[in-house]
Design a protein around this motif. Structure first.
Motif, PDB file in Angstrom:
ATOM      1  N   ASP A  86     -14.850   2.417  -2.205  1.00 56.56           N
ATOM      2  CA  ASP A  86     -13.727   3.296  -1.917  1.00 56.56           C
ATOM      3  C   ASP A  86     -13.204   3.017  -0.510  1.00 56.56           C
ATOM      4  O   ASP A  86     -13.977   2.854   0.433  1.00 56.56           O
ATOM      5  N   LEU A  87     -11.897   2.998  -0.391  1.00 57.14           N
ATOM      6  CA  LEU A  87     -11.235   2.796   0.898  1.00 57.14           C
ATOM      7  C   LEU A  87     -10.168   3.871   1.055  1.00 57.14           C
ATOM      8  O   LEU A  87      -9.397   4.126   0.128  1.00 57.14           O
ATOM      9  N   TYR A  88     -10.128   4.503   2.235  1.00 60.96           N
ATOM     10  CA  TYR A  88      -9.198   5.598   2.492  1.00 60.96           C
ATOM     11  C   TYR A  88      -8.169   5.144   3.522  1.00 60.96           C
ATOM     12  O   TYR A  88      -8.516   4.789   4.645  1.00 60.96           O
ATOM     13  N   ILE A  89      -6.899   5.166   3.128  1.00 59.69           N
ATOM     14  CA  ILE A  89      -5.823   4.640   3.955  1.00 59.69           C
ATOM     15  C   ILE A  89      -4.926   5.774   4.417  1.00 59.69           C
ATOM     16  O   ILE A  89      -4.506   6.626   3.626  1.00 59.69           O
ATOM     17  N   ARG A  90      -4.619   5.780   5.703  1.00 57.61           N
ATOM     18  CA  ARG A  90      -3.847   6.860   6.317  1.00 57.61           C
ATOM     19  C   ARG A  90      -2.370   6.760   5.930  1.00 57.61           C
ATOM     20  O   ARG A  90      -1.774   5.687   5.984  1.00 57.61           O
ATOM     21  N   VAL A  91      -1.819   7.900   5.535  1.00 57.45           N
ATOM     22  CA  VAL A  91      -0.405   7.963   5.149  1.00 57.45           C
ATOM     23  C   VAL A  91       0.186   9.263   5.662  1.00 57.45           C
ATOM     24  O   VAL A  91      -0.535  10.223   5.965  1.00 57.45           O
ATOM     25  N   PRO A  92       1.516   9.341   5.759  1.00 61.85           N
ATOM     26  CA  PRO A  92       2.146  10.613   6.087  1.00 61.85           C
ATOM     27  C   PRO A  92       1.850  11.654   5.010  1.00 61.85           C
ATOM     28  O   PRO A  92       1.594  11.311   3.848  1.00 61.85           O
ATOM     29  N   ALA A  93       1.888  12.910   5.399  1.00 60.97           N
ATOM     30  CA  ALA A  93       1.556  13.992   4.461  1.00 60.97           C
ATOM     31  C   ALA A  93       2.429  13.959   3.219  1.00 60.97           C
ATOM     32  O   ALA A  93       1.980  14.302   2.123  1.00 60.97           O
ATOM     33  N   SER A  94       3.667  13.509   3.347  1.00 61.25           N
ATOM     34  CA  SER A  94       4.591  13.492   2.213  1.00 61.25           C
ATOM     35  C   SER A  94       4.181  12.504   1.135  1.00 61.25           C
ATOM     36  O   SER A  94       4.647  12.585   0.000  1.00 61.25           O
ATOM     37  N   GLU A  95       3.297  11.552   1.481  1.00 58.98           N
ATOM     38  CA  GLU A  95       2.884  10.537   0.511  1.00 58.98           C
ATOM     39  C   GLU A  95       1.694  10.966  -0.333  1.00 58.98           C
ATOM     40  O   GLU A  95       1.310  10.272  -1.263  1.00 58.98           O
ATOM     41  N   ILE A  96       1.087  12.081   0.015  1.00 60.64           N
ATOM     42  CA  ILE A  96      -0.132  12.500  -0.674  1.00 60.64           C
ATOM     43  C   ILE A  96       0.220  13.250  -1.943  1.00 60.64           C
ATOM     44  O   ILE A  96       0.918  14.255  -1.922  1.00 60.64           O
ATOM     45  N   GLU A  97      -0.266  12.741  -3.046  1.00 65.70           N
ATOM     46  CA  GLU A  97      -0.111  13.445  -4.316  1.00 65.70           C
ATOM     47  C   GLU A  97      -1.261  14.432  -4.431  1.00 65.70           C
ATOM     48  O   GLU A  97      -2.421  14.084  -4.271  1.00 65.70           O
ATOM     49  N   THR A  98      -0.948  15.661  -4.729  1.00 61.93           N
ATOM     50  CA  THR A  98      -1.973  16.696  -4.725  1.00 61.93           C
ATOM     51  C   THR A  98      -1.871  17.601  -5.933  1.00 61.93           C
ATOM     52  O   THR A  98      -0.800  17.795  -6.496  1.00 61.93           O
ATOM     53  N   ASN A  99      -3.005  18.112  -6.309  1.00 65.76           N
ATOM     54  CA  ASN A  99      -3.055  19.110  -7.376  1.00 65.76           C
ATOM     55  C   ASN A  99      -3.142  20.517  -6.807  1.00 65.76           C
ATOM     56  O   ASN A  99      -3.416  21.475  -7.525  1.00 65.76           O
ATOM     57  N   ASN A 136      10.138  -5.298   2.873  1.00 64.72           N
ATOM     58  CA  ASN A 136      11.462  -5.553   3.443  1.00 64.72           C
ATOM     59  C   ASN A 136      12.044  -6.802   2.791  1.00 64.72           C
ATOM     60  O   ASN A 136      11.491  -7.355   1.844  1.00 64.72           O
ATOM     61  N   ARG A 137      13.175  -7.266   3.275  1.00 62.99           N
ATOM     62  CA  ARG A 137      13.832  -8.409   2.652  1.00 62.99           C
ATOM     63  C   ARG A 137      12.998  -9.674   2.737  1.00 62.99           C
ATOM     64  O   ARG A 137      13.106 -10.561   1.887  1.00 62.99           O
ATOM     65  N   ALA A 138      12.177  -9.749   3.762  1.00 65.20           N
ATOM     66  CA  ALA A 138      11.319 -10.929   3.924  1.00 65.20           C
ATOM     67  C   ALA A 138      10.057 -10.846   3.080  1.00 65.20           C
ATOM     68  O   ALA A 138       9.269 -11.784   3.043  1.00 65.20           O
ATOM     69  N   GLY A 139       9.863  -9.717   2.403  1.00 65.74           N
ATOM     70  CA  GLY A 139       8.689  -9.556   1.557  1.00 65.74           C
ATOM     71  C   GLY A 139       7.497  -8.954   2.261  1.00 65.74           C
ATOM     72  O   GLY A 139       6.437  -8.775   1.655  1.00 65.74           O
ATOM     73  N   SER A 140       7.616  -8.627   3.550  1.00 64.48           N
ATOM     74  CA  SER A 140       6.513  -8.007   4.283  1.00 64.48           C
ATOM     75  C   SER A 140       6.463  -6.512   3.993  1.00 64.48           C
ATOM     76  O   SER A 140       7.485  -5.884   3.708  1.00 64.48           O
ATOM     77  N   CYS A 141       5.267  -5.949   4.058  1.00 65.35           N
ATOM     78  CA  CYS A 141       5.085  -4.520   3.806  1.00 65.35           C
ATOM     79  C   CYS A 141       5.073  -3.768   5.128  1.00 65.35           C
ATOM     80  O   CYS A 141       4.198  -3.982   5.968  1.00 65.35           O
ATOM     81  N   LEU A 142       6.069  -2.894   5.291  1.00 65.57           N
ATOM     82  CA  LEU A 142       6.211  -2.122   6.522  1.00 65.57           C
ATOM     83  C   LEU A 142       6.136  -0.637   6.214  1.00 65.57           C
ATOM     84  O   LEU A 142       6.399  -0.204   5.087  1.00 65.57           O
ATOM     85  N   ARG A 143       5.775   0.155   7.221  1.00 67.84           N
ATOM     86  CA  ARG A 143       5.712   1.607   7.048  1.00 67.84           C
ATOM     87  C   ARG A 143       7.060   2.155   6.584  1.00 67.84           C
ATOM     88  O   ARG A 143       8.097   1.850   7.167  1.00 67.84           O
ATOM     89  N   ASP A 144       7.016   2.944   5.527  1.00 70.36           N
ATOM     90  CA  ASP A 144       8.241   3.572   5.043  1.00 70.36           C
ATOM     91  C   ASP A 144       8.629   4.742   5.932  1.00 70.36           C
ATOM     92  O   ASP A 144       9.815   4.969   6.205  1.00 70.36           O
ATOM     93  N   LYS A 145       7.621   5.492   6.383  1.00 68.56           N
ATOM     94  CA  LYS A 145       7.833   6.623   7.274  1.00 68.56           C
ATOM     95  C   LYS A 145       6.791   6.551   8.380  1.00 68.56           C
ATOM     96  O   LYS A 145       5.654   6.133   8.151  1.00 68.56           O
ATOM     97  N   LEU A 172       0.825  -1.186   0.000  1.00 66.20           N
ATOM     98  CA  LEU A 172       0.000   0.000   0.000  1.00 66.20           C
ATOM     99  C   LEU A 172       0.868   1.247   0.000  1.00 66.20           C
ATOM    100  O   LEU A 172       2.051   1.208   0.368  1.00 66.20           O
ATOM    101  N   ARG A 173       0.291   2.367  -0.406  1.00 64.35           N
ATOM    102  CA  ARG A 173       1.004   3.635  -0.362  1.00 64.35           C
ATOM    103  C   ARG A 173       1.463   3.913   1.066  1.00 64.35           C
ATOM    104  O   ARG A 173       0.700   3.758   2.011  1.00 64.35           O
ATOM    105  N   GLY A 174       2.711   4.310   1.201  1.00 64.67           N
ATOM    106  CA  GLY A 174       3.267   4.559   2.522  1.00 64.67           C
ATOM    107  C   GLY A 174       3.944   3.355   3.128  1.00 64.67           C
ATOM    108  O   GLY A 174       4.510   3.433   4.220  1.00 64.67           O
ATOM    109  N   PHE A 175       3.900   2.186   2.433  1.00 64.04           N
ATOM    110  CA  PHE A 175       4.544   0.962   2.908  1.00 64.04           C
ATOM    111  C   PHE A 175       5.567   0.501   1.873  1.00 64.04           C
ATOM    112  O   PHE A 175       5.408   0.728   0.678  1.00 64.04           O
ATOM    113  N   ARG A 176       6.609  -0.149   2.340  1.00 65.14           N
ATOM    114  CA  ARG A 176       7.650  -0.670   1.456  1.00 65.14           C
ATOM    115  C   ARG A 176       7.967  -2.104   1.857  1.00 65.14           C
ATOM    116  O   ARG A 176       7.944  -2.444   3.036  1.00 65.14           O
TER     117      ARG A 176
END
Length: 718
Positions: free
Chosen positions: A414-427, A326-335, A320-324
């Motif tokens: 629609d599903l809204y997922i919480r992310v850090p402000a830096s992850e939001i793409e905005t116009n 890891n080496r084990a393949g799990s998705c963890l918070r990037d920030k 998901l956006r905001g997750f990356r």
């Protein structure tokens, strides 16, 4: 035998041994009527049959069960003694109804009990009957209402095996804790329970769940108002529908047939770990496999791991956006999240996450309120509507890891997922006054000046509609007959070309009557107007209002509803206190401006327009003083008193105070404002409004970009 009913009159028995062991030979038992190997009980419509059967012509395993009578091959849909077969044909089905015990039981000739049911109360006239639905019921005989469900003291539908029939419930009785679940046969020759099962997970937001043992295998998703969240639309699916029911007493899943002449069943298959949808095709004399679940890679529960999404079309997993990963393949918070500055990214056509860590709120909560609740709780990581009908309603919040997410091809929500402000793409950069001017917006159509001049007859005075902050507005007609409004930037305008282009860009994106509810919630771009006032509301020739002048408006990125700016713009008297003092504008600052406007309409006065009044008094303060003195109707304009309904005017004043409350979180959103205006629902008591005394009054008004206050003389819808 046709229409066979077992009727046992009330008899008094004295049982020496517990029913779970044996029936003692010394007990006196009268077999008034019973089922033997050659006897059957048939439903009135002849569709179902109850009797004894063996599997693969076995002579040492006998079962009591129900099957389709008219369908060859003896398709079994229910088994009584699935865990304890009889070893010879000498057994009997009995009703015991006495002062000590009330039971329905299957007994072997050596008095071993193969299967028994405890009856909750003594029956005067017990009757065992096979209904047309395939449901075997024990009920009280009553000529007045013999088929009514309230007389059932036991029914086989409460104890399903591997098959779900139309009308059979899969769920839980919340009062007693009783669970109705399906369990597959161990194999085709053994009907005893296997490891594959299906039941309703009764979380805050219940969802049907298939398991292999205790391991989750497939989820249909929760009920979202029109269907279950993961259901894929199938062309031609017209002969049955899903049912969901939930109240304080019970919750269940079921299905119903639109055409009862077509037999259909759902069954669990232990060999493939699939739920099968089977339809009988009479012309082919066979069961057609209509559907099976799970079908594809993405439908396997949690196949991508926590905080990852499985794309149905690609059969691939992505964090998901905001997750990356890891080496084990799990998705963890990037920030890490920051509770005060987080935002949300919107995912569409989603099956929502597993609801085991979900908080389900009442159906009156709308999407904006749901977002606010999630924002205020730093542990909340996602939210969604719980009912997608219409504009959506209800609220579900998630906490912790998000499991079992998938993108669907033609379903979901629609599903809204919480992310850090830096992850939001905005116009929002299109309208950010602190950034350099942007390139031409591709969504804005462009015309040659000659076309515009021709359509307005070279900006003739006869075509002038009026004037605004940017300059004059003209009406025109294009060659194709389309009527247009043309705003011409004046060299003497109090606003610059950035604001002018900003308004053009916003108007191009907002192809809809420009009401605040649309701007805040329904538009594909969330827009904060920031300058709502009487002169920016146009009326067409039918007195329909249209919001105008988007020069100061801001587009918020993603599902953002709040932003902080160093440049406070707007019109003195309409600006919310948190915006004027801290630069914090939001949908609630627009609601505040609406409250001022509503108060001005009722009173016929401007909030800060009468310079003859004392500088420290304003319309809001005057109105609030009348309110607390119990004289709110004194505020109504004299010209309105004769033509208006006093109760409606009082309600408008009340609603305006709710919009003008000091703290933004106390103010309603626009969807609730509209509901209050359009209905007679009870209104909460307002808290004291922002009265603009003290630090707001001492603000340097020259720091505010005040827009031209001129109203247009002739107005048409844009």
């Amino acid at each position: 035998m046709e229409n066979f009913i077992i009727v046992i009159p009330m008899i008094c028995f004295y049982l020496i041994f517990p029913i779970s062991k044996t029936i003692a030979e010394t007990d006196t038992i009268t077999h008034f009527q019973s089922l033997s190997k050659s006897q059957t009980l048939v439903s009135k419509n002849g569709e179902f049959e109850l009797g004894f059967f063996t599997l693969d012509n076995s002579t040492n395993h006998y079962y009591l069960g129900i099957w389709y009578k008219k369908i060859p091959g003896q398709t079994i849909v229910w088994v009584a003694n699935r865990e304890k077969p009889a070893t010879n044909p000498n057994f009997v089905l009995l009703i015991i109804n006495n002062t000590t015990m009330n039971s329905l039981l299957l007994s072997h000739n050596n008095n071993n009990v193969l299967w028994s049911v405890s009856v909750p109360r003594k029956l005067k006239n017990p009757v065992l009957q096979l209904l047309d639905s395939g449901n075997l019921v024990l009920r009280e005989q009553n000529n007045d209402d013999e088929n009514e469900e309230k007389n059932y003291v036991w029914q086989s539908f409460d104890y399903p095996g591997d098959t779900l029939l139309p009308g059979m419930k899969l769920g839980k009785d919340l009062r007693t804790g009783f669970v109705r679940r399906l369990t597959a046969w161990k194999n085709k020759k053994d009907p005893s329970p296997g490891t594959f099962n299906w039941e309703m997970d009764v979380t805050k937001w219940p969802e049907p769940m298939q398991r292999i043992g205790s391991m989750k295998q497939f989820s249909s998703g929760p009920w979202i108002g029109v269907d279950y969240g993961s259901k894929i639309t199938r062309e031609g699916e017209r002969f049955f529908k899903y049912v969901y029911f939930s109240n304080e007493d019970e919750v269940y899943f079921a299905f119903q047939l639109d055409n009862n002449s077509v037999p259909m069943r759902m069954a669990l298959d232990q060999a493939t770990y699939r739920r099968l949808y089977l339809v009988w095709i009479d012309s082919d004399q066979q069961w057609l496999l209509y559907n099976l679940l799970p079908r594809v890679f993405c439908e396997r529960y949690g196949v991508c791991g926590p905080n990852s999404n499985c794309d149905w079309n690609k059969s691939a997993c992505d964090c998901l956006r905001g997750f990356r990963p890891n080496r084990a393949g799990s998705c963890l918070r990037d920030k890490p999240l920051n509770c005060k500055t987080d935002g949300f990214v919107k995912y569409v056509k989603m099956k929502v996450p597993d609801t085991s860590n979900c908080l389900y709120l009442n159906q009156s909560t709308n999407l904006v309120e749901c977002r606010d609740k999630c924002l205020r709780n730093c542990s909340c990581v996602a939210y969604a509507n719980s009912d997608i009908r219409g504009e959506g309603k209800g609220c579900a919040l998630w906490f912790g890891d998000l499991n079992d997410l998938r993108t669907l091809p033609d379903a979901g929500q629609d599903l809204y997922i919480r992310v850090p402000a830096s992850e939001i793409e905005t116009n929002a950069t299109l309208t950010d006054h602190s950034k350099e001017e942007q390139e031409e917006d591709p969504e804005v159509p462009y015309y040659d000046l000659s076309v515009i001049a021709s359509s307005t007859e070279n900006f003739s005075h006869e075509n002038k509609l009026g004037e605004g902050g940017f300059g004059s507005v003209f009406k025109g007609t294009l060659e194709n007959g389309q009527r247009i409004a043309v705003k011409r930037l004046s060299s003497g305008s109090g606003q610059g070309i950035k604001e002018f282009k900003n308004e053009i860009a916003l108007i191009a994106k907002l192809q809809h009557p420009k009401g605040l509810l649309y701007l805040h919630q329904d538009s594909r771009h969330r827009v904060i107007h920031r300058d709502l006032k009487a002169s920016n509301v146009l009326l067409d020739d039918e007195m329909n209002p249209k919001i105008s002048d988007f020069g100061l408006a801001r587009i918020l990125g993603g599902d953002q509803t709040t932003e902080i700016t160093q440049c406070v713009v707007g019109t003195y008297g309409y600006i919310a206190p948190e915006y004027a003092i801290d630069g914090n504008f939001s949908v609630k600052s627009d609601v505040f401006s609406f409250g001022v406007l509503l108060l001005e309409i009722v009173s016929g006065k401007k909030n800060r327009g009468d310079q003859r009044q004392n500088e420290n008094t304003n319309l809001i303060e005057q109105a609030w003083n009348l309110w607390i003195e119990g004289r709110p109707l004194d505020l109504i304009n004299e010209d309105l008193k004769e033509s208006s309904n006093s109760s409606e005017a009082l309600r408008c004043i009340h609603i305006s105070f709710l919009c003008l409350q000091q703290h933004p979180h106390d103010r309603p959103n626009m969807s609730f404002v509209i509901m209050m205006l359009d209905s007679e629902i009870g209104l909460p008591q307002p808290k004291q409004p922002a009265l603009f005394v003290g630090e707001y009054s001492s603000l340097n008004k020259s720091n505010l970009l005040s827009v031209n206050e001129l109203s247009m003389s002739i107005l048409e819808a844009r």
